[in-house]
Design an enzyme around this catalytic site. Structure first.
Site, short mmCIF file in Angstrom:
data_model
loop_
_atom_site.label_atom_id
_atom_site.label_comp_id
_atom_site.label_asym_id
_atom_site.label_seq_id
_atom_site.Cartn_x
_atom_site.Cartn_y
_atom_site.Cartn_z
CG ASP A 159 -21.87 19.55 -28.80
OD1 ASP A 159 -21.18 18.60 -29.37
OD2 ASP A 159 -21.44 20.82 -28.74
CG ASP B 242 -20.35 15.90 -32.09
OD1 ASP B 242 -21.15 16.53 -33.01
OD2 ASP B 242 -19.62 16.81 -31.63
CD GLU B 243 -24.02 19.55 -32.52
OE1 GLU B 243 -23.50 20.58 -32.31
OE2 GLU B 243 -24.74 19.63 -33.63
#
Ligand SMILES: [Mg+2]
Length: 407
Positions: free
Chosen positions: A9, A104-105
């Site tokens: 993350d 973003d993960e």
């Protein structure tokens, strides 16, 4: 039970990309905004801004008050998408990426010896180094390792920024007890209210529930079975969605029984349906709308289009259909819309056009803000009448909170 997943993350992702690209922003409080206006809100904040109390969703006027020197920069969705691709590649050089969860993960399945804590640690540190070396040294990430994707994500959230946290299956469920109920992805405000009604306020109480009691609390046997397994560390595949359509309809309140009122409500239904489409990870290639009138036959229109998943494209198609509608001057009673021809994301062919891809990313970003941001929600604002000239703008407004969990 093994450590099956590693979850990456990125920390303060959008703000970190800005600090990477613009060195004068490094070490400074930065807020990323979707549009430059005092009424707008931050969609991301750098750690320096977070330290002063600025969060995702903090209105611009409040951010300036909390943090007088804050640099407010305009979001660049296309850039975040480019950097995302680089990050996925960097992670992929250390361990194969199994699932990209958001901009973003990402989750990576660990195999064989990779599941040993010392090896998983080695991989995690390699990922951090690789991202810093090949994408940029302001880009930090928190990594979680756990027996399923949900718990690996929860582990990652436990230490920010730059964390590396393990949730060992043998320590379940005790190692979850210090967490708040809404620290678990998928437990939103609606679910919290349900829990509260049954006197469940602590994670310890949740992990002690039998499957049967959990089904009563969740209001769904399917969700209960899923949560029961996940909290015990089982690796449960995503629930298969066999749905073919996403549709919504609405009976208009008397004051909205005008052409303009009907159009406005339809726009809201489209926002809702498009967000739902992305939550269930599907794409649509057929779109229909209809209006029933109090004083005459109804109107309906259907179009087929290239696969799409973003709100703005659907709004543009709707706008065109609506403008071509020949029915005028009648009293609308009910509006309805339906997205059909659904394909799971993994099978859909994304558009070849950069702008369409960008719009899809933007829609996902908006979903993330809507999930994180309690009171308000983000949506497309001043769109109509200026489709060809206006840049994509987003504005904040009060619309009912859309909670993707347990719907
Ligand atoms: Mg993040």
């Amino acid at each position: 039970m093994p450590l099956r997943y590693l979850f990456v993350d990125m920390n303060a992702y959008f703000a970190s990309v800005e600090q990477q690209d613009f060195p004068h922003l490094r070490g400074k409080p930065v807020g990323v905004v979707p549009v430059v206006a005092e009424t707008s809100s931050c969609i991301a904040a750098s750690y320096e801004a977070k330290a002063m109390g600025v969060r995702t969703g903090t209105p611009v006027w409040e951010a300036r008050k909390l943090c007088p020197g804050i640099a407010l920069v305009l979001a660049r969705p296309e850039r975040y998408c480019q950097v995302h691709t680089k990050i996925v590649k960097a992670v992929g050089r250390c361990v194969p990426v199994t699932k990209v969860m958001s901009v973003d993960e990402m989750a990576c399945q660990l195999m064989g010896d990779e599941r040993k804590p010392e090896n998983a640690t080695r991989i995690a540190l390699a990922i951090k180094r690789e991202i810093k070396a090949t994408v940029g040294d302001t880009l930090r990430c928190s990594i979680g390792v756990g027996p399923n994707i949900m718990l690996a994500k929860v582990a990652g959230d436990m230490k920010k920024p730059d964390g590396l946290t393990f949730l060992y299956p043998e320590d379940l469920p005790q190692n979850l007890h210090a967490l708040k109920l809404d620290d678990f992805p998928g437990i939103g405000s609606q679910m919290l209210k349900r829990f509260q009604r049954y006197g469940i306020t602590k994670t310890e109480q949740l992990t002690e529930l039998s499957m049967r009691s959990l089904a009563v609390v969740c209001g769904s046997k399917v969700h209960a079975a899923r949560w029961h397994g996940l909290l015990k560390g089982e690796d449960i595949p995503d629930a298969p969605t066999r749905r073919r359509t996403v549709s919504h309809s609405h009976i208009l309140a008397p004051e909205l029984r005008t052409d303009l009122g009907a159009r406005g409500v339809m726009v809201r239904l489209i926002h809702k349906a498009a967000a739902r489409l992305r939550t269930i990870e599907h794409w649509t290639d057929a779109f229909s709308v209809s209006v029933s009138y109090l004083d005459g036959p109804g109107w309906s229109a259907t179009v087929r289009m290239p696969s799409c998943q973003d709100t703005l494209n659907l709004l543009l198609i709707f706008s065109k259909l609506w403008d071509e509608k020949e029915v005028r001057g009648r009293t609308p009673l009910k509006v309805a819309m339906c997205l059909a021809g659904l394909t799971p994301s993994r099978c859909a062919t994304p558009s070849l056009f950069e702008q369409d891809r960008q719009l899809t990313v933007l829609s996902h970003v908006m979903d993330q803000v809507n999930r994180k941001f309690g009171k308000n929600a983000i949506h497309f604002g001043t769109l109509f009448g200026a489709e060809d000239t206006a840049p994509v703008r987003v504005s904040f407004n009060n619309i009912p909170k859309f909670n993707p969990a347990f719907t």
